[in-house]
Scaffold this motif. Structure first.
Motif, PDB file in Angstrom:
ATOM      1  N   MET A  41       2.383   4.970   0.586  1.00 57.18           N
ATOM      2  CA  MET A  41       2.383   5.955   1.652  1.00 57.18           C
ATOM      3  C   MET A  41       0.962   6.354   2.028  1.00 57.18           C
ATOM      4  O   MET A  41       0.667   6.533   3.198  1.00 57.18           O
ATOM      5  CB  MET A  41       3.160   7.207   1.231  1.00 57.18           C
ATOM      6  CG  MET A  41       4.650   7.084   1.342  1.00 57.18           C
ATOM      7  SD  MET A  41       5.479   8.662   1.161  1.00 57.18           S
ATOM      8  CE  MET A  41       4.985   9.132  -0.439  1.00 57.18           C
ATOM      9  N   ALA A  42       0.103   6.509   1.002  1.00 60.33           N
ATOM     10  CA  ALA A  42      -1.275   6.909   1.280  1.00 60.33           C
ATOM     11  C   ALA A  42      -2.001   5.833   2.080  1.00 60.33           C
ATOM     12  O   ALA A  42      -2.729   6.129   3.025  1.00 60.33           O
ATOM     13  CB  ALA A  42      -2.011   7.204  -0.016  1.00 60.33           C
ATOM     14  N   PHE A  43      -1.788   4.558   1.697  1.00 60.72           N
ATOM     15  CA  PHE A  43      -2.417   3.466   2.425  1.00 60.72           C
ATOM     16  C   PHE A  43      -1.923   3.422   3.866  1.00 60.72           C
ATOM     17  O   PHE A  43      -2.708   3.284   4.807  1.00 60.72           O
ATOM     18  CB  PHE A  43      -2.133   2.134   1.723  1.00 60.72           C
ATOM     19  CG  PHE A  43      -2.736   0.956   2.436  1.00 60.72           C
ATOM     20  CD1 PHE A  43      -4.088   0.684   2.319  1.00 60.72           C
ATOM     21  CD2 PHE A  43      -1.956   0.136   3.232  1.00 60.72           C
ATOM     22  CE1 PHE A  43      -4.652  -0.386   2.985  1.00 60.72           C
ATOM     23  CE2 PHE A  43      -2.510  -0.940   3.900  1.00 60.72           C
ATOM     24  CZ  PHE A  43      -3.861  -1.203   3.775  1.00 60.72           C
ATOM     25  N   LEU A  44      -0.606   3.534   4.052  1.00 61.82           N
ATOM     26  CA  LEU A  44      -0.031   3.515   5.394  1.00 61.82           C
ATOM     27  C   LEU A  44      -0.528   4.695   6.219  1.00 61.82           C
ATOM     28  O   LEU A  44      -0.891   4.541   7.388  1.00 61.82           O
ATOM     29  CB  LEU A  44       1.497   3.523   5.313  1.00 61.82           C
ATOM     30  CG  LEU A  44       2.247   3.465   6.634  1.00 61.82           C
ATOM     31  CD1 LEU A  44       1.944   2.160   7.356  1.00 61.82           C
ATOM     32  CD2 LEU A  44       3.738   3.605   6.396  1.00 61.82           C
ATOM     33  N   GLY A  45      -0.562   5.879   5.611  1.00 67.30           N
ATOM     34  CA  GLY A  45      -1.069   7.054   6.324  1.00 67.30           C
ATOM     35  C   GLY A  45      -2.520   6.904   6.713  1.00 67.30           C
ATOM     36  O   GLY A  45      -2.920   7.257   7.825  1.00 67.30           O
ATOM     37  N   GLY A  46      -3.337   6.348   5.806  1.00 68.12           N
ATOM     38  CA  GLY A  46      -4.745   6.130   6.117  1.00 68.12           C
ATOM     39  C   GLY A  46      -4.943   5.091   7.203  1.00 68.12           C
ATOM     40  O   GLY A  46      -5.771   5.247   8.096  1.00 68.12           O
ATOM     41  N   ALA A  47      -4.162   3.999   7.119  1.00 67.09           N
ATOM     42  CA  ALA A  47      -4.284   2.945   8.127  1.00 67.09           C
ATOM     43  C   ALA A  47      -3.861   3.446   9.501  1.00 67.09           C
ATOM     44  O   ALA A  47      -4.560   3.224  10.501  1.00 67.09           O
ATOM     45  CB  ALA A  47      -3.441   1.735   7.720  1.00 67.09           C
TER      46      ALA A  47
END
Length: 134
Positions: free
Chosen positions: A1-7
């Motif tokens: 989720m953190a990676f997706l949110g950052g991307a």
């Protein structure tokens, strides 16, 4: 989720907190935990951006410090008001309602202002980046 949110945040230029907060709520996290997690994420992200701009020789540091102070005071006022409302009503769902309201309002405003900008560029004959196919 953190990676997706950052991307997605980097791709579309929106804050990661707006993306992570609903995801954490969907996973069943308490609204207080969600708000604290998103606040830390926003603090970390904005601090790293500020360091990057300082290393690149940012100008107008006094203006940035003024805005950061105003935002800090606004955050404290908002936190105090939300905590009082939760204590008075005994419902942490006020945080969820606040996040939903801000997201809905920002969606409407960003779309409206973008549409107005596109229309003004179109009617003034400004080059909108499209080229002839041949």
């Amino acid at each position: 989720m953190a990676f997706l949110g950052g991307a997605l945040g980097g791709l579309f230029g929106v804050g990661g907190g707006m993306l992570i907060s609903p995801l954490l709520l969907q996973l069943g996290k308490e609204p207080e935990v969600t708000a604290a997690t998103c606040s830390f994420m926003v603090f970390f992200s904005s601090t790293m951006s500020a360091v990057q701009y300082l290393l690149l020789g940012m100008e107008h540091i006094s203006g940035a410090l003024t805005y950061s102070f105003i935002c800090f005071v606004g955050s404290l006022v908002g936190l105090t008001l939300v905590q009082r409302a939760i204590m008075k009503h005994g419902r942490a769902s006020l945080i969820v309602f606040s996040v939903g309201t801000v997201m809905a309002l920002s969606t409407v405003l960003i779309t409206s202002f973008g549409a107005v900008d596109v229309w003004m560029d179109y009617t003034s004959g400004k080059n909108m980046g499209f080229k002839q196919p041949c």
